[in-house]
Motif scaffolding. Sequence first.
Motif, PDB file in Angstrom:
ATOM      1  N   LEU A 289       0.859  -1.191   0.000  1.00 47.44           N
ATOM      2  CA  LEU A 289       0.000   0.000   0.000  1.00 47.44           C
ATOM      3  C   LEU A 289       0.889   1.232   0.000  1.00 47.44           C
ATOM      4  O   LEU A 289       1.755   1.384   0.869  1.00 47.44           O
ATOM      5  N   LEU A 290       0.679   2.115  -0.974  1.00 46.44           N
ATOM      6  CA  LEU A 290       1.424   3.364  -1.066  1.00 46.44           C
ATOM      7  C   LEU A 290       0.483   4.536  -0.817  1.00 46.44           C
ATOM      8  O   LEU A 290      -0.498   4.725  -1.553  1.00 46.44           O
ATOM      9  N   ILE A 291       0.750   5.290   0.233  1.00 48.28           N
ATOM     10  CA  ILE A 291      -0.025   6.502   0.540  1.00 48.28           C
ATOM     11  C   ILE A 291       0.795   7.667   0.005  1.00 48.28           C
ATOM     12  O   ILE A 291       1.711   8.174   0.676  1.00 48.28           O
ATOM     13  N   VAL A 292       0.500   8.069  -1.203  1.00 44.03           N
ATOM     14  CA  VAL A 292       1.403   8.957  -1.945  1.00 44.03           C
ATOM     15  C   VAL A 292       0.601   9.891  -2.847  1.00 44.03           C
ATOM     16  O   VAL A 292      -0.569   9.657  -3.135  1.00 44.03           O
ATOM     17  N   GLY A 293       1.270  10.928  -3.308  1.00 43.79           N
ATOM     18  CA  GLY A 293       0.707  11.819  -4.303  1.00 43.79           C
ATOM     19  C   GLY A 293      -0.193  12.904  -3.721  1.00 43.79           C
ATOM     20  O   GLY A 293      -0.634  12.854  -2.573  1.00 43.79           O
ATOM     21  N   SER A 294      -0.423  13.907  -4.525  1.00 47.74           N
ATOM     22  CA  SER A 294      -1.311  15.028  -4.205  1.00 47.74           C
ATOM     23  C   SER A 294      -1.696  15.674  -5.526  1.00 47.74           C
ATOM     24  O   SER A 294      -1.201  15.292  -6.590  1.00 47.74           O
ATOM     25  N   ARG A 295      -2.564  16.649  -5.459  1.00 47.90           N
ATOM     26  CA  ARG A 295      -2.982  17.335  -6.688  1.00 47.90           C
ATOM     27  C   ARG A 295      -1.778  17.919  -7.426  1.00 47.90           C
ATOM     28  O   ARG A 295      -1.699  17.876  -8.657  1.00 47.90           O
ATOM     29  N   ALA A 296      -0.830  18.439  -6.680  1.00 41.78           N
ATOM     30  CA  ALA A 296       0.330  19.098  -7.301  1.00 41.78           C
ATOM     31  C   ALA A 296       1.444  18.124  -7.681  1.00 41.78           C
ATOM     32  O   ALA A 296       2.267  18.435  -8.542  1.00 41.78           O
ATOM     33  N   TYR A 297       1.481  16.939  -7.057  1.00 47.40           N
ATOM     34  CA  TYR A 297       2.611  16.029  -7.255  1.00 47.40           C
ATOM     35  C   TYR A 297       2.117  14.613  -7.563  1.00 47.40           C
ATOM     36  O   TYR A 297       2.449  13.648  -6.872  1.00 47.40           O
ATOM     37  N   SER A 298       1.381  14.479  -8.634  1.00 49.25           N
ATOM     38  CA  SER A 298       0.863  13.158  -8.995  1.00 49.25           C
ATOM     39  C   SER A 298       1.939  12.259  -9.595  1.00 49.25           C
ATOM     40  O   SER A 298       1.872  11.030  -9.483  1.00 49.25           O
ATOM     41  N   GLY A 299       2.949  12.863 -10.228  1.00 51.40           N
ATOM     42  CA  GLY A 299       4.006  12.058 -10.856  1.00 51.40           C
ATOM     43  C   GLY A 299       4.765  11.218  -9.851  1.00 51.40           C
ATOM     44  O   GLY A 299       5.196  10.091 -10.163  1.00 51.40           O
ATOM     45  N   ALA A 300       4.948  11.736  -8.637  1.00 50.78           N
ATOM     46  CA  ALA A 300       5.658  10.981  -7.610  1.00 50.78           C
ATOM     47  C   ALA A 300       4.936   9.681  -7.292  1.00 50.78           C
ATOM     48  O   ALA A 300       5.557   8.631  -7.093  1.00 50.78           O
ATOM     49  N   ILE A 318      -2.296   2.197  -4.704  1.00 50.53           N
ATOM     50  CA  ILE A 318      -1.994   3.596  -4.411  1.00 50.53           C
ATOM     51  C   ILE A 318      -3.233   4.234  -3.790  1.00 50.53           C
ATOM     52  O   ILE A 318      -4.327   4.139  -4.336  1.00 50.53           O
ATOM     53  N   ALA A 319      -3.060   4.867  -2.647  1.00 50.77           N
ATOM     54  CA  ALA A 319      -4.095   5.706  -2.042  1.00 50.77           C
ATOM     55  C   ALA A 319      -3.671   7.149  -2.218  1.00 50.77           C
ATOM     56  O   ALA A 319      -2.581   7.539  -1.782  1.00 50.77           O
ATOM     57  N   THR A 320      -4.526   7.951  -2.855  1.00 45.85           N
ATOM     58  CA  THR A 320      -4.140   9.317  -3.210  1.00 45.85           C
ATOM     59  C   THR A 320      -5.374  10.220  -3.139  1.00 45.85           C
ATOM     60  O   THR A 320      -6.511   9.728  -3.162  1.00 45.85           O
ATOM     61  N   PRO A 321      -5.206  11.528  -3.040  1.00 43.04           N
ATOM     62  CA  PRO A 321      -6.365  12.423  -2.993  1.00 43.04           C
ATOM     63  C   PRO A 321      -7.259  12.276  -4.223  1.00 43.04           C
ATOM     64  O   PRO A 321      -6.776  12.008  -5.333  1.00 43.04           O
ATOM     65  N   LEU A 322      -8.539  12.478  -4.030  1.00 41.55           N
ATOM     66  CA  LEU A 322      -9.504  12.339  -5.131  1.00 41.55           C
ATOM     67  C   LEU A 322      -9.145  13.211  -6.326  1.00 41.55           C
ATOM     68  O   LEU A 322      -9.300  12.803  -7.477  1.00 41.55           O
ATOM     69  N   SER A 323      -8.666  14.406  -6.054  1.00 42.85           N
ATOM     70  CA  SER A 323      -8.359  15.327  -7.159  1.00 42.85           C
ATOM     71  C   SER A 323      -7.147  14.880  -7.967  1.00 42.85           C
ATOM     72  O   SER A 323      -6.924  15.379  -9.070  1.00 42.85           O
ATOM     73  N   ALA A 324      -6.347  13.943  -7.448  1.00 47.21           N
ATOM     74  CA  ALA A 324      -5.197  13.420  -8.182  1.00 47.21           C
ATOM     75  C   ALA A 324      -5.497  12.076  -8.830  1.00 47.21           C
ATOM     76  O   ALA A 324      -4.668  11.541  -9.574  1.00 47.21           O
ATOM     77  N   PHE A 325      -6.675  11.526  -8.537  1.00 46.53           N
ATOM     78  CA  PHE A 325      -6.998  10.161  -8.970  1.00 46.53           C
ATOM     79  C   PHE A 325      -6.852   9.989 -10.476  1.00 46.53           C
ATOM     80  O   PHE A 325      -6.174   9.067 -10.958  1.00 46.53           O
ATOM     81  N   GLY A 347      -5.633  19.937  -1.901  1.00 50.58           N
ATOM     82  CA  GLY A 347      -5.350  18.780  -2.739  1.00 50.58           C
ATOM     83  C   GLY A 347      -4.417  17.756  -2.155  1.00 50.58           C
ATOM     84  O   GLY A 347      -3.880  16.915  -2.896  1.00 50.58           O
ATOM     85  N   SER A 348      -4.196  17.770  -0.844  1.00 46.55           N
ATOM     86  CA  SER A 348      -3.414  16.733  -0.176  1.00 46.55           C
ATOM     87  C   SER A 348      -4.362  15.812   0.584  1.00 46.55           C
ATOM     88  O   SER A 348      -5.514  16.168   0.854  1.00 46.55           O
ATOM     89  N   ILE A 349      -3.892  14.627   0.936  1.00 47.49           N
ATOM     90  CA  ILE A 349      -4.724  13.697   1.695  1.00 47.49           C
ATOM     91  C   ILE A 349      -5.071  14.331   3.044  1.00 47.49           C
ATOM     92  O   ILE A 349      -4.203  14.854   3.742  1.00 47.49           O
ATOM     93  N   GLY A 350      -6.352  14.267   3.403  1.00 51.43           N
ATOM     94  CA  GLY A 350      -6.803  14.879   4.647  1.00 51.43           C
ATOM     95  C   GLY A 350      -7.029  13.864   5.748  1.00 51.43           C
ATOM     96  O   GLY A 350      -7.035  12.642   5.523  1.00 51.43           O
ATOM     97  N   LEU A 351      -7.261  14.370   6.947  1.00 53.01           N
ATOM     98  CA  LEU A 351      -7.482  13.495   8.107  1.00 53.01           C
ATOM     99  C   LEU A 351      -8.744  12.656   7.946  1.00 53.01           C
ATOM    100  O   LEU A 351      -8.841  11.555   8.514  1.00 53.01           O
ATOM    101  N   ASP A 352      -9.692  13.127   7.166  1.00 51.95           N
ATOM    102  CA  ASP A 352     -10.930  12.371   6.974  1.00 51.95           C
ATOM    103  C   ASP A 352     -10.682  11.039   6.254  1.00 51.95           C
ATOM    104  O   ASP A 352     -11.556  10.167   6.242  1.00 51.95           O
TER     105      ASP A 352
END
Length: 560
Positions: A289-300, A318-325, A347-352
């Motif tokens: 499981l990879l908790i990675v990526g954000s709206r600004a850094y999807s390539g990572a 990969i678990a990533t923010p919805l906006s980066a999906f 656009g980053s993963i939130g506590l929710d």
Amino acid sequence: MKKVLTAEEMCEVDRLTTEKYGISSILLMENAAHAAARIITGKLGGSVEGKSCLILCGRGNNGGDGAALARILEAQGGICSVFMFGKVANARDDARTNFEILASMTANPDENRQPRLESRIVFSEIDRQSILQFWERTKTDNFDAIVDGIFGTGLNRKVEGEYAWLLSKLSDWNRYEIESEENPRHLRKRLFVSLDLPSGLYADGSEQLGSTFQADTTVTFTAPKLANVLPPASNFNGELHIANIGSPQELIDNSPSRTFLSESSDARVWLSQTEFSPDSYKNKRGNVLLIVGSRAYSGAAVLAGNGAIQSGAGLVTIATPLSAFNSISERVLPEVIVHGVAESGKGSIGLDAIEKLKTLGEKADVIGIGSGLGLEEKATRQLVREIVTTRKTPIVIDADGLNALAPFDLEGSEDLPLILTPHEGEFLRLMGTEDKDALRDRVGAVRDFAQKHKVILVLKGERTLIAEPHGKVVINPTGNSGLGKAGNGDNLTGIITGFIAQGVKASVGIFESVIAAVYVAGFSADIAERKFGKRVMLASDVRDCLGEAFKEIGGSDEKF
């Protein structure tokens, strides 16, 4: 792995070799000379017949190795000019014996004896005041090889005066010479060789002290020394050869050193332990499981996910923010699963997202967190800490995951290891300092940190270091400066998590899996350099060369 020994530890191994096993020190010197001769012969095309060698010797054992080497090369048809800096009468023990043999071989025959066969050795003693004249006489000679046996591992201070001047001249010496007057465009490369350690280096340190002999090849004996394997000192070694000269392996194994150099055999053993069996399927190959990526850094996230799946893991999510999906799912390999989770306003993963992440993590054998995560939101930093402190698997932490935990105040455990993969800037932040002098002793710094926090620490950089909680530090020899581009850290995170997942399923130790992962990733980078060049090669090229790396290293199931 090979142990890296200090000069004192090496002397103790030599002493015990003689006292405990009865192997004389002069035999060790002879074996060292034969080992160097074999390598020099190979580098000169397989024969030294008619080849000319300049051999520079100090008064100590390093010089004694050079004197013995001259005899061996001469017996094989080589032409050797040997210059000893000092007097034979002032040399000691085995070195003096070899210098005396050399002197007798080159002396004029006694008038009452039969003239002996002409020697192809010229032997001269040079005092310190005559070094300038020596250089002026020698610098125009067209040698095939220059051998450095001046100081070796006994040096513990900066070289000064005439010797510093000479080392500087030797390093600047034109390494290409015209082959012949008939063919002035045909250039050949001189071979510069150091015995044990390039003169000017301190065996137990990684820094350049001053003027240093620049070798193309270094032949070190029995075990590598820190200056052989850790930059910037190791950059003066050129290609390193570690020659076994007769000391029993038991003595090396029993030395107190806790510093090691990884080898291809470490990766080869790991590949064998994790090979594909006839009944292999995805759930037996490890779940990442990879908790990675954000709206600004999807390539990572893409790089980490692809690295993990191509390393051989059975399942990668990969678990990533919805906006980066969409950005990630459209570019990642189709075999990688992508889940969109709750995000913050930026656009980053939130506590929710915490509950969904914990649910996804229940089936994982290892979690990787941090690549491209972003740290603009306090909630993201809180999320990282919550994931790490409530973990139920090993966790690999990189990039923004590390920055979220800096300065580091957590502790790993044997059952649930933490694997931290910082570059030097991130490591300083983990240590809670901006003082770069804290990394003057990189080996000591990673060892202390890993022991204090009970973690596995992978300090990236020129010669990546891997430390574990009990004080062992492994220096990785693979990789090149072409890795110094964006994305390679994310790629490595994926490869490490993939290796750990496979190792968990095969009951291989986490530390051993990390060592193998770093070695293979660096080896893949070396293949990418050969194929594309450092300027062009990308992180994705490194990942795509994994298959060739597996093949070249040689896993029993890697049949191409």
